[in-house]
Motif scaffolding. Structure first.
Motif, PDB file in Angstrom:
ATOM      1  N   LEU A  15     -14.058   9.953  14.773  1.00 45.69           N
ATOM      2  CA  LEU A  15     -14.159  11.406  14.926  1.00 45.69           C
ATOM      3  C   LEU A  15     -15.138  11.977  13.901  1.00 45.69           C
ATOM      4  N   GLY A  16     -15.098  11.449  12.694  1.00 46.77           N
ATOM      5  CA  GLY A  16     -16.029  11.869  11.648  1.00 46.77           C
ATOM      6  C   GLY A  16     -17.471  11.562  12.011  1.00 46.77           C
ATOM      7  N   ALA A  17     -17.708  10.436  12.664  1.00 49.06           N
ATOM      8  CA  ALA A  17     -19.069  10.085  13.092  1.00 49.06           C
ATOM      9  C   ALA A  17     -19.586  11.113  14.090  1.00 49.06           C
ATOM     10  N   PHE A  18     -18.735  11.526  15.004  1.00 51.55           N
ATOM     11  CA  PHE A  18     -19.128  12.548  15.976  1.00 51.55           C
ATOM     12  C   PHE A  18     -19.452  13.863  15.276  1.00 51.55           C
ATOM     13  N   GLU A  19     -18.637  14.235  14.325  1.00 47.61           N
ATOM     14  CA  GLU A  19     -18.875  15.486  13.590  1.00 47.61           C
ATOM     15  C   GLU A  19     -20.143  15.381  12.759  1.00 47.61           C
ATOM     16  N   TRP A  20     -20.402  14.228  12.161  1.00 49.45           N
ATOM     17  CA  TRP A  20     -21.610  14.005  11.378  1.00 49.45           C
ATOM     18  C   TRP A  20     -22.858  14.162  12.255  1.00 49.45           C
ATOM     19  N   LEU A  21     -22.742  13.769  13.511  1.00 47.75           N
ATOM     20  CA  LEU A  21     -23.861  13.873  14.446  1.00 47.75           C
ATOM     21  C   LEU A  21     -24.020  15.281  15.027  1.00 47.75           C
ATOM     22  N   GLY A  22     -23.106  16.185  14.671  1.00 46.11           N
ATOM     23  CA  GLY A  22     -23.294  17.565  15.074  1.00 46.11           C
ATOM     24  C   GLY A  22     -22.281  18.134  16.037  1.00 46.11           C
ATOM     25  N   TRP A  23     -21.406  17.285  16.569  1.00 47.89           N
ATOM     26  CA  TRP A  23     -20.373  17.838  17.439  1.00 47.89           C
ATOM     27  C   TRP A  23     -19.381  18.598  16.584  1.00 47.89           C
ATOM     28  N   THR A  24     -18.899  19.711  17.130  1.00 44.76           N
ATOM     29  CA  THR A  24     -17.917  20.522  16.409  1.00 44.76           C
ATOM     30  C   THR A  24     -16.662  20.647  17.252  1.00 44.76           C
ATOM     31  N   LYS A  25     -15.590  20.997  16.596  1.00 45.88           N
ATOM     32  CA  LYS A  25     -14.315  21.159  17.307  1.00 45.88           C
ATOM     33  C   LYS A  25     -14.257  22.508  17.967  1.00 45.88           C
TER      34      LYS A  25
END
Length: 66
Positions: free
Chosen positions: A56-66
């Motif tokens: 989940l952190g990798a996705f957020e690092w790539l710019g996806w937000t919740k």
């Protein structure tokens, strides 16, 4: 222990492949909004990514937000 490690590495491989699929979709269809969002209720996302804080952190690092 060896069986646990094999299961863990298999799950990690699935998580990485899932991440690559999402990224490939964005690169292939950069102007299509549907590829720029991931529904948090998406069954595959829940099963493969949301259950792992590092993925989940990798996705957020790539710019996806919740």
């Amino acid at each position: 222990m060896e069986k646990y490690m094999h299961q863990k590495s298999e799950k990690t491989l699935i998580e990485v492949k899932t991440l690559l699929i999402y990224l490939e979709n964005i690169l292939t269809h950069p102007t299509e909004e549907k590829y720029r969002k991931i529904s948090s209720s998406n069954q595959n996302f829940q099963k493969r990514i949301a259950s792992n804080p590092l993925a989940l952190g990798a996705f957020e690092w790539l710019g996806w937000t919740k």
